[in-house]
Design a protein around this motif. Sequence first.
Motif, PDB file in Angstrom:
ATOM      1  N   SER A 186       0.862  -1.195   0.000  1.00  0.00           N
ATOM      2  CA  SER A 186       0.000   0.000   0.000  1.00  0.00           C
ATOM      3  C   SER A 186       0.892   1.236   0.000  1.00  0.00           C
ATOM      4  CB  SER A 186      -0.879   0.019   1.254  1.00  0.00           C
ATOM      5  OG  SER A 186      -0.062   0.156   2.408  1.00  0.00           O
ATOM      6  N   ALA A 187       0.268   2.400  -0.203  1.00  0.00           N
ATOM      7  CA  ALA A 187       1.028   3.654  -0.176  1.00  0.00           C
ATOM      8  C   ALA A 187       1.726   3.829   1.173  1.00  0.00           C
ATOM      9  CB  ALA A 187       0.099   4.837  -0.459  1.00  0.00           C
ATOM     10  N   ALA A 188       1.038   3.473   2.263  1.00  0.00           N
ATOM     11  CA  ALA A 188       1.636   3.594   3.591  1.00  0.00           C
ATOM     12  C   ALA A 188       2.863   2.700   3.726  1.00  0.00           C
ATOM     13  CB  ALA A 188       0.601   3.248   4.669  1.00  0.00           C
ATOM     14  N   ASP A 189       2.778   1.473   3.208  1.00  0.00           N
ATOM     15  CA  ASP A 189       3.916   0.544   3.262  1.00  0.00           C
ATOM     16  C   ASP A 189       5.093   1.082   2.432  1.00  0.00           C
ATOM     17  OD1 ASP A 189       2.455  -1.192   4.820  1.00  0.00           O
ATOM     18  OD2 ASP A 189       1.885  -2.506   3.159  1.00  0.00           O
ATOM     19  N   ILE A 190       4.769   1.644   1.269  1.00  0.00           N
ATOM     20  CA  ILE A 190       5.828   2.205   0.418  1.00  0.00           C
ATOM     21  C   ILE A 190       6.509   3.367   1.138  1.00  0.00           C
ATOM     22  CG2 ILE A 190       6.333   3.394  -1.757  1.00  0.00           C
ATOM     23  CD1 ILE A 190       3.827   1.878  -2.907  1.00  0.00           C
ATOM     24  N   PHE A 191       5.712   4.251   1.756  1.00  0.00           N
ATOM     25  CA  PHE A 191       6.284   5.386   2.490  1.00  0.00           C
ATOM     26  C   PHE A 191       7.200   4.908   3.610  1.00  0.00           C
ATOM     27  CE2 PHE A 191       2.495   8.333   1.338  1.00  0.00           C
ATOM     28  CZ  PHE A 191       3.129   8.706   0.163  1.00  0.00           C
ATOM     29  N   GLU A 192       6.794   3.867   4.315  1.00  0.00           N
ATOM     30  CA  GLU A 192       7.643   3.314   5.383  1.00  0.00           C
ATOM     31  C   GLU A 192       8.971   2.818   4.827  1.00  0.00           C
ATOM     32  OE1 GLU A 192       5.953   0.413   8.031  1.00  0.00           O
ATOM     33  OE2 GLU A 192       4.101   1.555   8.257  1.00  0.00           O
ATOM     34  N   ALA A 193       8.916   2.116   3.686  1.00  0.00           N
ATOM     35  CA  ALA A 193      10.143   1.605   3.068  1.00  0.00           C
ATOM     36  C   ALA A 193      11.037   2.752   2.604  1.00  0.00           C
ATOM     37  CB  ALA A 193       9.787   0.695   1.888  1.00  0.00           C
ATOM     38  N   VAL A 194      10.440   3.802   2.055  1.00  0.00           N
ATOM     39  CA  VAL A 194      11.212   4.967   1.616  1.00  0.00           C
ATOM     40  C   VAL A 194      11.877   5.641   2.815  1.00  0.00           C
ATOM     41  CG1 VAL A 194      11.040   7.283   0.608  1.00  0.00           C
ATOM     42  CG2 VAL A 194       9.861   5.361  -0.478  1.00  0.00           C
ATOM     43  N   LEU A 195      11.143   5.777   3.907  1.00  0.00           N
ATOM     44  CA  LEU A 195      11.706   6.413   5.108  1.00  0.00           C
ATOM     45  C   LEU A 195      12.872   5.607   5.681  1.00  0.00           C
ATOM     46  CD1 LEU A 195       8.446   7.651   6.888  1.00  0.00           C
ATOM     47  CD2 LEU A 195      10.337   9.086   6.081  1.00  0.00           C
ATOM     48  N   ARG A 196      12.793   4.261   5.601  1.00  0.00           N
ATOM     49  CA  ARG A 196      13.925   3.432   6.055  1.00  0.00           C
ATOM     50  C   ARG A 196      15.102   3.579   5.105  1.00  0.00           C
ATOM     51  NH1 ARG A 196       9.791  -0.363   7.081  1.00  0.00           N
ATOM     52  NH2 ARG A 196      10.283  -1.471   5.134  1.00  0.00           N
ATOM     53  N   ALA A 197      14.806   3.732   3.823  1.00  0.00           N
ATOM     54  CA  ALA A 197      15.824   3.948   2.785  1.00  0.00           C
ATOM     55  C   ALA A 197      16.919   2.891   2.831  1.00  0.00           C
ATOM     56  CB  ALA A 197      16.419   5.357   2.908  1.00  0.00           C
ATOM     57  N   ASN A 198      16.515   1.648   3.022  1.00  0.00           N
ATOM     58  CA  ASN A 198      17.480   0.540   3.075  1.00  0.00           C
ATOM     59  C   ASN A 198      17.738   0.059   1.647  1.00  0.00           C
ATOM     60  OD1 ASN A 198      19.070  -1.580   3.834  1.00  0.00           O
ATOM     61  ND2 ASN A 198      17.397  -2.850   4.602  1.00  0.00           N
ATOM     62  N   LEU A 199      18.738   0.645   1.017  1.00  0.00           N
ATOM     63  CA  LEU A 199      19.018   0.370  -0.394  1.00  0.00           C
ATOM     64  C   LEU A 199      19.758  -0.953  -0.536  1.00  0.00           C
ATOM     65  CD1 LEU A 199      18.909   1.423  -3.332  1.00  0.00           C
ATOM     66  CD2 LEU A 199      21.119   2.535  -2.897  1.00  0.00           C
ATOM     67  N   ARG A 200      19.206  -1.845  -1.336  1.00  0.00           N
ATOM     68  CA  ARG A 200      19.814  -3.156  -1.552  1.00  0.00           C
ATOM     69  C   ARG A 200      19.973  -3.428  -3.044  1.00  0.00           C
ATOM     70  NH1 ARG A 200      16.367  -6.871   2.778  1.00  0.00           N
ATOM     71  NH2 ARG A 200      17.253  -5.955   4.665  1.00  0.00           N
ATOM     72  N   PHE A 201      20.949  -4.287  -3.346  1.00  0.00           N
ATOM     73  CA  PHE A 201      21.181  -4.717  -4.715  1.00  0.00           C
ATOM     74  C   PHE A 201      21.146  -6.244  -4.755  1.00  0.00           C
ATOM     75  CE2 PHE A 201      23.683  -0.708  -4.330  1.00  0.00           C
ATOM     76  CZ  PHE A 201      22.910   0.075  -5.199  1.00  0.00           C
ATOM     77  N   PRO A 202      19.945  -6.840  -4.849  1.00  0.00           N
ATOM     78  CA  PRO A 202      19.858  -8.301  -4.836  1.00  0.00           C
ATOM     79  C   PRO A 202      20.730  -8.920  -5.931  1.00  0.00           C
ATOM     80  CG  PRO A 202      17.677  -7.288  -4.764  1.00  0.00           C
ATOM     81  CD  PRO A 202      18.642  -6.187  -5.028  1.00  0.00           C
ATOM     82  N   THR A 203      21.569  -9.893  -5.529  1.00  0.00           N
ATOM     83  CA  THR A 203      22.520 -10.496  -6.464  1.00  0.00           C
ATOM     84  C   THR A 203      21.837 -11.071  -7.688  1.00  0.00           C
ATOM     85  OG1 THR A 203      23.895 -11.054  -4.557  1.00  0.00           O
ATOM     86  CG2 THR A 203      24.433 -12.135  -6.639  1.00  0.00           C
ATOM     87  N   ARG A 204      20.691 -11.676  -7.481  1.00  0.00           N
ATOM     88  CA  ARG A 204      19.968 -12.306  -8.587  1.00  0.00           C
ATOM     89  C   ARG A 204      19.640 -11.293  -9.684  1.00  0.00           C
ATOM     90  NH1 ARG A 204      14.643 -12.494  -9.433  1.00  0.00           N
ATOM     91  NH2 ARG A 204      14.226 -11.623  -7.365  1.00  0.00           N
ATOM     92  N   ILE A 205      19.385 -10.049  -9.289  1.00  0.00           N
ATOM     93  CA  ILE A 205      18.984  -9.017 -10.240  1.00  0.00           C
ATOM     94  C   ILE A 205      20.175  -8.176 -10.690  1.00  0.00           C
ATOM     95  CG2 ILE A 205      17.545  -6.947 -10.535  1.00  0.00           C
ATOM     96  CD1 ILE A 205      15.627  -8.182  -8.458  1.00  0.00           C
ATOM     97  N   PHE A 206      21.086  -7.890  -9.771  1.00  0.00           N
ATOM     98  CA  PHE A 206      22.163  -6.943 -10.050  1.00  0.00           C
ATOM     99  C   PHE A 206      23.506  -7.603 -10.373  1.00  0.00           C
ATOM    100  CE2 PHE A 206      19.196  -3.942  -8.251  1.00  0.00           C
ATOM    101  CZ  PHE A 206      19.531  -2.736  -8.855  1.00  0.00           C
ATOM    102  N   HIS A 207      23.523  -8.913 -10.617  1.00  0.00           N
ATOM    103  CA  HIS A 207      24.807  -9.607 -10.821  1.00  0.00           C
ATOM    104  C   HIS A 207      25.572  -9.061 -12.027  1.00  0.00           C
ATOM    105  CE1 HIS A 207      22.129 -11.784 -13.577  1.00  0.00           C
ATOM    106  NE2 HIS A 207      23.208 -12.091 -14.259  1.00  0.00           N
ATOM    107  N   SER A 208      24.868  -8.524 -13.020  1.00  0.00           N
ATOM    108  CA  SER A 208      25.561  -8.019 -14.208  1.00  0.00           C
ATOM    109  C   SER A 208      25.617  -6.494 -14.269  1.00  0.00           C
ATOM    110  CB  SER A 208      24.889  -8.557 -15.472  1.00  0.00           C
ATOM    111  OG  SER A 208      23.554  -8.116 -15.537  1.00  0.00           O
ATOM    112  N   VAL A 209      25.188  -5.821 -13.197  1.00  0.00           N
ATOM    113  CA  VAL A 209      25.222  -4.358 -13.167  1.00  0.00           C
ATOM    114  C   VAL A 209      26.585  -3.906 -12.649  1.00  0.00           C
ATOM    115  CG1 VAL A 209      24.202  -2.285 -12.143  1.00  0.00           C
ATOM    116  CG2 VAL A 209      22.721  -4.156 -12.891  1.00  0.00           C
ATOM    117  N   SER A 210      27.168  -2.925 -13.303  1.00  0.00           N
ATOM    118  CA  SER A 210      28.536  -2.510 -12.996  1.00  0.00           C
ATOM    119  C   SER A 210      28.649  -1.839 -11.632  1.00  0.00           C
ATOM    120  CB  SER A 210      29.036  -1.539 -14.068  1.00  0.00           C
ATOM    121  OG  SER A 210      28.330  -0.307 -13.980  1.00  0.00           O
ATOM    122  N   PRO A 211      29.847  -1.907 -11.009  1.00  0.00           N
ATOM    123  CA  PRO A 211      30.083  -1.185  -9.746  1.00  0.00           C
ATOM    124  C   PRO A 211      29.834   0.317  -9.892  1.00  0.00           C
ATOM    125  CG  PRO A 211      31.852  -2.760 -10.150  1.00  0.00           C
ATOM    126  CD  PRO A 211      31.011  -2.724 -11.395  1.00  0.00           C
TER     127      PRO A 211
END
Length: 274
Positions: free
Chosen positions: A210-235
Amino acid sequence: MSEGLKRDYQLCEEIGRGRFGTVFRCFSPESGEFFACKSIDKRLLLDSIDRECLDKEAKIMQLVSGNPNVIQIIDVYEDDSYLHMVMDLCDSSDLYDRVSKRIFSETEAAAVMSPLMEAIEHCHRHGVAHRDIKPDNILFDGRNRLKLSDFGSADCFSDGRSMRGIVGTPYYVAPEVISGRDYNEKVDVWSAGVILYIMLAGIPPFYGESAADIFEAVLRANLRFPTRIFHSVSPAAKDLLRRMLCKDVSRRFSVEQVLRHPWITSGAEGRRDQ
């Protein structure tokens, strides 16, 4: 229809519709070119705030005109019932349509980010923060040239004046906006960082049911790069994302710093193969 508009343009088919008005394709017999005409029914503006926002949007668009990557306002006509704004016609698919279909290579993402950041820099140089940077507002014209559009949420921050007010779209809004604090133009850098993440990953960096859940995640701002998705993305791409999606505004990159980052200046040439 305004007499001036009727004199200068031929209105064609409807190509879009919003809360207060309709967008038509229109033709200028004088120039032989097609444009978009946004016609706002002033009778639907229920209070003075709506009217003020509309007046401000037209003024801000005129203020930031002159950059090839910002939607240009060509003419403004007004009568008792309507405000008509004639603008660049962008009849190619918008960025929302493009990112919803596939993940971008780093070269493709850099080809979007570079003109987008130049458009934002142009706005910031004129003391304007867009405040609603999202794929829906990134259009492309017939020559596939990027055009930043929709300045309905934009505000001025010149003379050191900060901004207030919760505006924007849940996935893309910066944490300081949600928290209700004063904020500056770096909210646009955050939003552009979310777009870069989505182009490279196919998912937003902060999400919820929900919008409230998204806002909570944005406020935490815990930025992650899941290996499965970002394995080929450059440093280099990940480094730029960390600097744009930095919760500490004092450490978050400015738009000028983003444009000087090696990932942007090299056109993502240092990427890994994808």
